[in-house]
Design an enzyme around this catalytic site. Sequence first.
Site, PDB file in Angstrom:
ATOM      1  NE  ARG A 147       2.029  20.890 -15.804  1.00 47.20           N
ATOM      2  CZ  ARG A 147       0.848  21.373 -16.138  1.00 47.20           C
ATOM      3  NH1 ARG A 147       0.345  21.075 -17.317  1.00 47.20           N
ATOM      4  NH2 ARG A 147       0.153  22.144 -15.321  1.00 47.20           N
ATOM      5  CG  HIS A 167      -1.459   6.259  -2.639  1.00 44.95           C
ATOM      6  ND1 HIS A 167      -2.614   6.208  -3.385  1.00 44.95           N
ATOM      7  CD2 HIS A 167      -1.753   5.723  -1.425  1.00 44.95           C
ATOM      8  CE1 HIS A 167      -3.595   5.679  -2.649  1.00 44.95           C
ATOM      9  NE2 HIS A 167      -3.084   5.375  -1.458  1.00 44.95           N
ATOM     10  CD  GLU A 183      -7.359   6.351   5.167  1.00 48.24           C
ATOM     11  OE1 GLU A 183      -6.309   6.996   5.343  1.00 48.24           O
ATOM     12  OE2 GLU A 183      -7.911   6.265   4.051  1.00 48.24           O
ATOM     13  CG  HIS A 217      -1.972   1.068   1.182  1.00 50.04           C
ATOM     14  ND1 HIS A 217      -3.315   0.779   1.183  1.00 50.04           N
ATOM     15  CD2 HIS A 217      -1.894   2.416   1.134  1.00 50.04           C
ATOM     16  CE1 HIS A 217      -4.022   1.901   1.133  1.00 50.04           C
ATOM     17  NE2 HIS A 217      -3.162   2.923   1.103  1.00 50.04           N
ATOM     18  CG  ASP A 263      -6.610   4.997  -6.861  1.00 50.29           C
ATOM     19  OD1 ASP A 263      -6.401   5.755  -7.830  1.00 50.29           O
ATOM     20  OD2 ASP A 263      -6.409   5.341  -5.685  1.00 50.29           O
ATOM     21  N   GLY A 287      -9.438   7.853  -2.289  1.00 49.33           N
ATOM     22  CA  GLY A 287     -10.164   9.102  -2.074  1.00 49.33           C
ATOM     23  C   GLY A 287     -11.042   9.057  -0.835  1.00 49.33           C
ATOM     24  CG  HIS A 289      -7.832   3.099  -0.222  1.00 52.70           C
ATOM     25  ND1 HIS A 289      -7.258   2.518  -1.317  1.00 52.70           N
ATOM     26  CD2 HIS A 289      -6.913   3.984   0.259  1.00 52.70           C
ATOM     27  CE1 HIS A 289      -6.031   3.010  -1.484  1.00 52.70           C
ATOM     28  NE2 HIS A 289      -5.803   3.911  -0.551  1.00 52.70           N
ATOM     29  CG  ASP A 320      -1.385   5.821   2.734  1.00 55.87           C
ATOM     30  OD1 ASP A 320      -1.649   5.603   1.539  1.00 55.87           O
ATOM     31  OD2 ASP A 320      -2.212   6.324   3.517  1.00 55.87           O
TER      32      ASP A 320
END
Length: 346
Positions: free
Chosen positions: A71, A18, A203, A16, A140, A173, A200, A281
């Site tokens: 970008r 990001h 939480e 887990h 996700d 999110g 997720h 995380d």
Amino acid sequence: MTLRDFIRQMPKAELHVHLEGTMQPETLLELAQTHGISLPASDVEGVRRWYTFRDFDHFVEIYVAICACLRRPEDFARVAYEYGRSMAAQNIRYAEVTFSPDTHILRPDGLDWPNLLNAVNAGRERARAEFGVEMRWIPDIVRCNPETAITVAEWLARDESRAGGVVAIGLGGPEAGWPPELFVEAFAYARERGLHSNPHAGEMAGPESVWGALRALGAERLGHGVRSVEDPALVEHLVAHGTPLEVCPTSNICLNAYPSYAAHPLKTLVEAGACVTINSDDPALFNTTLVDEYMHAVEDCGLTVQQLEAVALNAVRAAYLPAEEKSALLREFEGAYAGLRDGLQV
């Protein structure tokens, strides 16, 4: 050997994390300057001070800035490569990394999905070649963009996506107001085409979020899931089914799910028999690493070294790897732990 030395040398897997949340201040500053984007500071020390976590709104502010600075394909490749370098420094051998494709695609200057996937894979391949680390992807759906959910599922379920390292569909999110039941169609589409279900849940919302993820989305593994502890029947269900939890203690404390490591339910879940894993995380945004999380698990949350080893092995068992690769990693990890344990001073 100190506990930190032992933990640093342990081979580890992370399930887990990001990708956007791994970007270091130095990288953000360079990308912002390249793309002509203003930040609250113009030097690395200033950006590092700005990065220091204050509250959820500040977290969102930094995350938005990170996404704005990603970008070009080479930007994504760089961030993936740099996380691979961080993996090697911590002896993380394998990671399943989340990123949010619609954030980077569905904007006027966004990349398309094939180019985005090719970009992160360029970084992954460079990290593999230089450091011997391995990554897979869990892109996700962003909960507050439900209108894009089926589009994201369609991207991920393509044959070339799965060949490119996509192993599961995630759901990230804010949980409040965006329950799992809103995303049944997208998850069903992805699952029918061979992707794992990895939302997720549990939480910032309570056990009802976890039940929803299990029942509506067929969740095989849960991002966070810590608030399951509030429902004994749910904990019993998770234990009986061996459903893995991706626990991120520092993240939970920073985002006020729990007031301290001592109050965190990590140890309670481990001792209840849940399949717990430990993860970082958004490590750059929460000023942590997986090594730090393992340290907190022992020194602040109360796990024994033996429990920590078991949790570390859970991460391999819960990984979306072919059985042969998983067995090889387990043998490697178990052998390393036995060798390290003899030199540990406690």
